[in-house]
Design an enzyme around this catalytic site. Structure first.
Site, short mmCIF file in Angstrom:
data_model
loop_
_atom_site.label_atom_id
_atom_site.label_comp_id
_atom_site.label_asym_id
_atom_site.label_seq_id
_atom_site.Cartn_x
_atom_site.Cartn_y
_atom_site.Cartn_z
N SER A 183 0.84 -1.19 0.00
CA SER A 183 0.00 0.00 0.00
C SER A 183 0.88 1.25 0.00
O SER A 183 1.83 1.32 -0.79
CB SER A 183 -0.91 -0.06 1.23
OG SER A 183 -1.93 0.87 1.16
N ASP A 434 -8.21 -5.77 -5.78
CA ASP A 434 -7.84 -4.62 -4.97
C ASP A 434 -8.16 -3.31 -5.69
O ASP A 434 -7.61 -3.05 -6.76
CB ASP A 434 -6.34 -4.69 -4.67
CG ASP A 434 -5.85 -3.51 -3.84
OD1 ASP A 434 -6.68 -2.81 -3.24
OD2 ASP A 434 -4.62 -3.31 -3.80
N HIS A 459 -5.83 -6.52 -1.43
CA HIS A 459 -4.76 -5.57 -1.11
C HIS A 459 -3.53 -6.28 -0.50
O HIS A 459 -3.63 -6.88 0.55
CB HIS A 459 -5.32 -4.54 -0.13
CG HIS A 459 -4.61 -3.22 -0.11
ND1 HIS A 459 -4.20 -2.57 -1.25
CD2 HIS A 459 -4.25 -2.42 0.92
CE1 HIS A 459 -3.61 -1.42 -0.91
NE2 HIS A 459 -3.64 -1.30 0.40
#
Ligand SMILES: *[C@@H]1O[C@H](CO)[C@@H](O)[C@H](O)[C@H]1NC(C)=O
Ligand SMILES: *[C@@H]1O[C@H](CO)[C@@H](O)[C@H](O)[C@H]1NC(C)=O
Ligand SMILES: *[C@@H]1O[C@H](CO)[C@@H](O)[C@H](O)[C@H]1NC(C)=O
Ligand SMILES: *[C@@H]1O[C@H](CO)[C@@H](O)[C@H](O)[C@H]1NC(C)=O
Ligand SMILES: *[C@@H]1O[C@H](CO)[C@@H](O)[C@H](O)[C@H]1NC(C)=O
Ligand SMILES: *[C@@H]1O[C@H](CO)[C@@H](O)[C@H](O)[C@H]1NC(C)=O
Ligand SMILES: *[C@@H]1O[C@H](CO)[C@@H](O)[C@H](O)[C@H]1NC(C)=O
Ligand SMILES: *[C@@H]1O[C@H](CO)[C@@H](O)[C@H](O)[C@H]1NC(C)=O
Length: 498
Positions: A183, A434, A459
């Site tokens: 991320s 994601d 994710h």
């Protein structure tokens, strides 16, 4: 990473209150029972961690780039040297993102899984202004003048200093360094390699939306992916979610309706004003986005305790044709409980924040400065209410909340977006479930800055530890990572021996 789609000001009408609130948010911590001023979603995290490490601290400057400020503070990092081999042990370095570093160590099992094979030293560095790495202690969030040192460039400079310190140990002098991150942490790991190729030999950048910036990525892409995840579970599901916005407006148009909604949903604070209703809708949007991010194939507890494939569970409740408004909001409440109340221990729903543990306020500040990631929805190709991207409105909020003006082009100016062909030794991985893959690198940039796609991944699923329920595509991705890491370490060691 939290999506900032629509900023709702409400609880901080006055700047001072805003900062007060920031302060308490940032102090939500793992291991504690969080009660959010007695209103909150009662949120309890298990205290025992799966992994063992030592917690250490290093002193770093508050400002790496000027000679005007000479203050310093302590940055935390976690270390495990159990598998470190004698000769040139590689350093596996997690570039911490917006939250307690323990949370990322816990959710990056991949590094733990492969460290023994590589004889690696494991290091997880906490990002400044998160967890306990607060440059001005408990004043850090109290005033704009203290917050100004919260940005990615300063964080990367902290990591450089930490690595130089680690390498002052003679045993590690010639070690290669491999960055890992997911991320925003993945953005940092990629940028780390791009900016400091002499410090870090390669980077695994998982679900890193380094292209989610102005003029680079369509602002609606994120919303479409969230919607398609819900559609894949059950085509009626996103249709009902789309209709729910009208149902909420209709029901909350009367006092009686507001009371009904507040009590049947067990909201901690009854809906009253238009701001309350906007906050409620915003909270739902965040829940849907979070569900799409953590739609993992097994039970997990990253943003919230959740069952396997939570979107499938969520959508099981939303399969009724043509419900009335009340019926629709009743089944939606059941669905939302999959996210908010999987433990069955949530006494009431606090609509202030859908992902309380990851330092939401620090991220809001970053999202107001350099991390301007345009988000929008059209209500046609996605299940949200139409919401244009409005930089002016966004900017006005940022001035009001933090006394800062966004710099939408800063990230691309600093690290590159349009032309990344000079990047080397990076694997960008993206799961197609994601929503952040919208801003991910999906094609190969150069001979060694490569993109891989994990068809069934959410994710940064690939950074999690191996699990019997893993889809084949993520197993393949992890093998790909290991080959790349092996190559980067070999190149480094060969260069050394020259
Ligand atoms: C959590 O663990 C830490 C040390 O690992 C301990 O100091 C603390 O008291 C524990 N907290 C709770 C609520 O059990
Ligand atoms: C490193 O992790 C392993 C496995 O969890 C554990 O056995 C070991 O004690 C840890 N080492 C340190 C120094 O914490
Ligand atoms: C910082 O500056 C002050 C005064 O300007 C000086 O007394 C102090 O020694 C400096 N500290 C460091 C760590 O350089
Ligand atoms: C901040 O920390 C200091 C020293 O530990 C303490 O005296 C003070 O009460 C704290 N302030 C707040 C707002 O918690
Ligand atoms: C709410 O919905 C009902 C039934 O569809 C309708 O009769 C009513 O006019 C609506 N009220 C508002 C304020 O939209
Ligand atoms: C609802 O809001 C109004 C102002 O809009 C306020 O006067 C009233 O006290 C509020 N009621 C509750 C229960 O908070
Ligand atoms: C959470 O689940 C428990 C057990 O089913 C239930 O008693 C409680 O009311 C639920 N909380 C909310 C906010 O719906
Ligand atoms: C990038 O290159 C690698 C290795 O050459 C290949 O396996 C991979 O499929 C390529 N990725 C894309 C998205 O084309």
């Amino acid at each position: 990473m939290i999506t900032i789609r629509r900023i709702v000001i409400i609880s901080c009408v006055v700047l001072f209150q805003c900062f007060n609130q920031s302060y308490s948010l940032n102090y939500w911590r793992k291991g504690a029972i969080i009660d959010n001023n007695n209103h909150g979603m009662k949120y309890q995290r298990a205290n025992q961690s799966k992994y063992k490490y030592e917690i250490r601290k290093i002193t770093v400057p508050v400002d790496h780039f000027s000679f005007a400020v000479n203050e310093s503070f302590q940055l935390r990092y976690l270390v495990n040297d159990t598998w470190q081999k004698d000769e040139n042990p590689p350093i596996f370095f997690y570039t911490g993102n917006e939250g307690w570093i323990e949370v990322f160590a816990e959710n990056t099992g991949f590094m733990w899984d492969i460290a023994p094979n590589f004889g690696a030293l494991l290091v997880f560095a906490e990002h400044r202004y998160y967890g306990e790495s607060l440059p001005y202690g408990n004043k850090s969030y109290s005033d704009a003048k203290y917050l100004g040192y919260l940005n990615s460039q300063q964080a990367l400079a902290d990591y450089v200093q930490l690595i130089e310190f680690l390498k002052s140990d003679p045993k590690l002098k010639s070690s290669s360094v491999i960055a890992f991150g997911g991320s925003y942490g993945g953005m940092l790991s990629a940028w780390f390699r791009i900016k400091y190729p002499h410090i870090v030999q390669g980077a695994i950048a998982a679900s890193a939306p380094i292209l989610q910036f102005t003029d680079i990525t369509d602002c609606e892409a994120f919303s479409r992916i969230v919607t398609s995840d819900f559609r894949a579970a059950n085509p009626t599901c996103p249709k009902l979610i789309r209709r729910s916005w009208g149902a909420i407006a209709n029901i909350t148009s009367t006092e009686k309706g507001k009371q009904w909604l507040s009590s049947s949903w067990k909201l901690c604070k009854p809906l009253n004003t238009t701001d309350d209703i906007n906050q409620f809708k915003n909270w739902l949007i965040n829940i849907y986005s979070n569900l799409a991010m953590v739609d993992y194939p097994y039970e997990s507890d990253f943003l919230a305790p959740l069952p396997a494939y939570p979107i499938t569970e969520f959508c099981k409740h939303l399969n009724k044709m043509n419900p009335t408004h009340e019926e629709l909001l009743t089944i939606l409440n059941k669905a939302v409980n999959v996210y908010t109340n999987y433990t069955g221990k949530t006494s009431c729903l606090a609509t202030e924040d859908a992902s309380p543990d990851l330092g939401a306020t620090g991220w809001n500040y970053q999202a107001c400065t350099e991390m301007i990631m345009p988000m929008c929805s059209d209500g046609i190709h996605d299940m949200f209410e139409p919401q244009a991207w409005n930089l002016q409105e966004y900017s006005d909020f940022c001035v009001k909340a933090y006394n800062v003006t966004p710099k939408p082009y800063l990230a691309c100016q600093t690290y590159g977006c349009n032309d990344l062909s000079t990047a080397t030794n990076i694997v960008f991985s993206n799961g197609l479930l994601d929503p952040w893959s919208s801003g991910g690198v999906l094609r190969n940039l150069s001979q060694s800055a490569l993109a891989i796609v994990i068809a069934e991944g959410a994710h940064h699923l690939d950074l999690r530890s191996a699990n019997a329920a893993d889809p084949y595509s993520v197993t393949v991705a992890r093998k790909f990572h290991q080959h790349a890491i092996t190559r980067w370490i070999r190149e480094h060691d060969e260069n050394l021996s020259k």
